[in-house]
Write a protein that holds these residues in place. Structure first.
Motif, short mmCIF file in Angstrom:
data_model
loop_
_atom_site.label_atom_id
_atom_site.label_comp_id
_atom_site.label_asym_id
_atom_site.label_seq_id
_atom_site.Cartn_x
_atom_site.Cartn_y
_atom_site.Cartn_z
N ALA A 163 0.86 -1.19 -0.02
CA ALA A 163 0.12 -0.06 0.06
C ALA A 163 1.05 1.11 -0.15
CB ALA A 163 -0.90 0.09 1.20
N ALA A 164 1.87 1.30 0.73
CA ALA A 164 2.72 2.39 0.74
C ALA A 164 3.58 2.62 -0.53
CB ALA A 164 4.07 1.96 1.89
N ARG A 165 3.79 1.58 -1.38
CA ARG A 165 4.32 1.73 -2.57
C ARG A 165 3.62 2.37 -3.57
NH1 ARG A 165 6.69 -3.34 -1.24
NH2 ARG A 165 5.20 -4.27 -2.73
N LEU A 166 2.13 2.14 -3.41
CA LEU A 166 1.33 2.36 -4.30
C LEU A 166 0.52 3.93 -3.95
CD1 LEU A 166 -0.85 -0.88 -4.64
CD2 LEU A 166 0.65 0.29 -6.42
N CYS A 167 0.90 4.40 -2.62
CA CYS A 167 0.12 5.56 -2.39
C CYS A 167 1.39 6.75 -2.75
CB CYS A 167 0.29 5.56 -0.65
SG CYS A 167 -0.52 6.95 0.07
N ARG A 168 0.46 7.76 -3.19
CA ARG A 168 1.34 8.87 -3.84
C ARG A 168 1.13 10.10 -2.83
NH1 ARG A 168 -1.00 10.80 -9.29
NH2 ARG A 168 -2.80 10.11 -8.31
N ASN A 169 0.36 10.07 -1.78
CA ASN A 169 0.32 11.19 -0.75
C ASN A 169 1.54 10.60 0.36
OD1 ASN A 169 -0.56 12.36 1.90
ND2 ASN A 169 -1.55 13.55 0.35
N THR A 170 2.38 11.59 0.61
CA THR A 170 3.22 11.52 1.57
C THR A 170 2.94 11.35 2.68
OG1 THR A 170 4.84 13.32 0.03
CG2 THR A 170 5.55 12.52 2.46
N ARG A 171 2.02 12.08 3.24
CA ARG A 171 1.59 11.88 4.75
C ARG A 171 0.91 10.44 4.77
NH1 ARG A 171 4.24 15.72 7.85
NH2 ARG A 171 4.04 17.57 6.70
N GLU A 172 0.00 10.01 3.93
CA GLU A 172 -0.46 8.85 4.21
C GLU A 172 0.41 7.54 4.00
OE1 GLU A 172 -4.77 8.09 2.68
OE2 GLU A 172 -3.69 9.08 0.91
N ARG A 173 1.57 7.76 3.24
CA ARG A 173 2.47 6.86 2.96
C ARG A 173 3.33 6.55 4.30
NH1 ARG A 173 5.71 9.22 -0.28
NH2 ARG A 173 4.63 8.75 -2.15
N ALA A 174 3.62 7.74 4.97
CA ALA A 174 4.40 7.64 6.03
C ALA A 174 3.63 6.94 7.34
CB ALA A 174 4.71 8.96 6.94
N VAL A 175 2.12 6.83 7.23
CA VAL A 175 1.52 6.09 8.16
C VAL A 175 1.36 4.64 7.94
CG1 VAL A 175 -0.74 5.77 9.11
CG2 VAL A 175 -0.19 8.26 8.74
N LEU A 176 1.24 4.58 6.65
CA LEU A 176 1.44 2.93 6.24
C LEU A 176 2.72 2.34 6.64
CD1 LEU A 176 -0.15 3.54 2.82
CD2 LEU A 176 -1.40 2.30 4.86
N LEU A 177 4.02 2.98 6.23
CA LEU A 177 5.13 2.32 6.57
C LEU A 177 5.30 2.28 8.22
CD1 LEU A 177 7.24 4.58 4.15
CD2 LEU A 177 6.78 2.14 4.04
N ALA A 178 4.86 3.23 8.78
CA ALA A 178 4.87 3.04 10.28
C ALA A 178 4.32 2.06 10.79
CB ALA A 178 4.47 4.49 11.13
N LYS A 179 3.03 1.75 10.37
CA LYS A 179 2.02 0.57 10.77
C LYS A 179 2.86 -0.68 10.30
CE LYS A 179 -2.64 2.11 10.73
NZ LYS A 179 -3.85 1.83 10.41
N ALA A 180 3.61 -0.81 9.10
CA ALA A 180 4.10 -1.95 8.59
C ALA A 180 5.49 -2.29 9.64
CB ALA A 180 4.78 -1.80 7.03
N ALA A 181 6.20 -1.18 10.03
CA ALA A 181 7.55 -1.31 10.83
C ALA A 181 6.87 -1.86 12.20
CB ALA A 181 8.14 -0.11 10.87
N ALA A 182 5.79 -1.58 12.67
CA ALA A 182 5.40 -1.72 14.00
C ALA A 182 5.16 -3.39 14.16
CB ALA A 182 4.34 -0.84 14.33
N LEU A 183 4.84 -3.94 13.03
CA LEU A 183 4.63 -5.45 12.99
C LEU A 183 5.70 -6.27 12.89
CD1 LEU A 183 1.65 -5.39 10.28
CD2 LEU A 183 1.34 -5.58 12.84
N GLY A 184 6.76 -5.81 12.92
CA GLY A 184 8.03 -6.44 13.02
C GLY A 184 8.82 -7.16 11.83
#
Length: 433
Positions: free
Chosen positions: A412-433
């Motif tokens: 989802a982060a790779r497909l998202c073009r909005n910088t702020r939304e992408r940051a949220v998605l990457l943070a969620k993914a990172a939190a999953l270990g």
């Protein structure tokens, strides 16, 4: 050589011109379009009048009747244009009749017997603005042309403002507006409110344009900012105008309700640095309670029409569930599911199905929700959208499938073009270990 610094008088004139235009542009262009029968000419001479006002008002001061001054100046420019068109001598004579020097030049209040110098015909102004909206949103125009032309001639935005709002080059916006005017002229679209039997069908195009404008303001498709409040506010202003002009039509009220209830959450949707704040983390005390009251009132007017809620009214009813709930957990998710089911029958779309899946999960059925999303994936109904893997990732988290969830959120982060939304998605993914 550097440009000369703007004097205080010139700055005051510029601000005065900008204020009058932002408030009265639709009425000015609408009145001129009715008067000339030519939308492109009306918009052109209105812009020429603005340019002349910047010079004249800096020199002579703001006139007592600034709107009348702009309208009279634009009329004279239109007369000049007709004069240059030798084939329209007869029409020029008709239009030029009664146009006098004096008050028309200065913008002074009209004297007795000078009704033609009033800024507006009080019996026609509502029709003028409504005709302008319907013309700018005519179905003969491509969707992106409708948006650009509406923001230009109804909203009064400059090409630069429109380009900045939609992150496209200024020449692209200018080309769209120019093509739109030429298309309207070539198709001989009449400058008039459509007859009653056509109005409801044409109204859908108008509402669609305003919805697109607001949606881009509420969540930017791309770029560094999550929200574009100025664009959203412009859409709300236009929707309010439309409801005032069509008070008995329920769907404009429904769209206005949706906008107000959605915009009410803007103050809490971003953090101090502009970062996105998810619904469950928002401080609901920051929500705009006045906007919520206005939204609920508009939703009530839509329902009171007695025709049942349409697509925008149903979306507003869903937004009302969120706006009136004390928290995410206390939201009436079962009602939200029912409203999405109704919306899916009235206006089916893959986005509606995806949102219904989210509501189903929030109502306590994440496995059922995942099956709905997987069906969208199998049928490829939202190709290339970051929304599907975003929702799928969230559902997999709920079901304890963390590795799969992380892969979906990273996609989802790779497909998202909005910088702020992408940051949220990457943070969620990172939190999953």
């Amino acid at each position: 050589m550097p440009a000369p610094e703007e004097t205080p008088v010139a700055d005051a004139a510029r601000r005065a011109v900008a204020a009058v235009w932002r408030i009265e542009s639709a009425r000015i262009v609408g009145a001129l379009a009715r008067w000339t029968g030519d939308l492109a000419l009306a918009e052109d001479v209105a812009q020429e009048a603005l340019a002349e006002a910047l010079v004249s008002w800096s020199r002579d001061g703001e006139p007592a009747n600034p709107v009348g001054w702009l309208l009279a100046t634009a009329r004279r420019r239109a007369v000049d244009a007709f004069r240059r068109r030798s084939a329209r001598d007869e029409r020029y004579a008709l239009l030029a009749h009664g146009l006098e020097e004096g008050g028309a030049l200065t913008g002074a209040p009209p004297g007795a017997g000078r009704a033609d110098e009033l800024p507006w015909d009080p019996d026609r102004i509502d029709d003028d603005v409504l005709a302008l909206i319907f013309t700018a949103c005519h179905p003969v125009l491509a969707p992106e042309a409708r948006v650009a032309l509406t923001l230009r001639v109804v909203g009064g935005l400059t090409s630069e403002e429109i380009a900045r709002a939609f992150l496209v080059p200024v020449p692209t916006v200018q080309a769209r507006i120019t093509r739109a005017k030429k298309t309207v002229a070539a198709a001989r679209v009449p400058f008039e409110v459509p007859p009653a039997e056509e109005r409801r069908e044409r109204l859908a195009a108008v509402l669609g344009v305003l919805y697109v404008i607001f949606t881009e303001g509420a969540t930017a498709t791309s770029g560094p900012d999550l929200l574009r409040p100025d664009l959203a506010r412009e859409a709300v202003r236009l929707a309010r105008t439309l409801t005032a002009l069509l008070p008995t039509e329920p769907e404009p009220q429904g769209l206005l309700a949706l906008m107000e209830l959605t915009a009410a959450r803007f103050p809490a949707r971003t953090g101090p640095d502009g970062e996105a704040v998810l619904l469950e983390d928002q401080d609901r005390r920051r929500w705009d309670r006045s906007a919520i009251r206005r939204g609920l009132a508009a939703l009530g007017r839509a329902a009171a029409a007695g025709r049942g809620l349409g697509p925008y009214g149903l979306q507003a009813a869903i937004a009302a569930c969120h706006a009136t709930a004390p928290s995410v957990g206390e939201t009436d998710w079962e009602r939200v599911v029912l409203l999405y089911e109704a919306l899916g029958r009235v206006a089916p779309s893959p986005v509606v199905e995806l949102n219904r899946a989210v509501a189903v999960a929030m109502a306590g059925e994440p496995a059922e929700a995942l099956a709905l999303v997987d069906e969208l994936v199998a049928t490829d109904r939202l190709p290339g959208s970051h929304l599907v893997p975003t929702v799928r990732g969230e559902l997999l988290v709920r079901l304890g499938r963390r590795a799969e969830a992380r892969a979906e959120l990273e996609l989802a982060a790779r497909l998202c073009r909005n910088t702020r939304e992408r940051a949220v998605l990457l943070a969620k993914a990172a939190a999953l270990g």
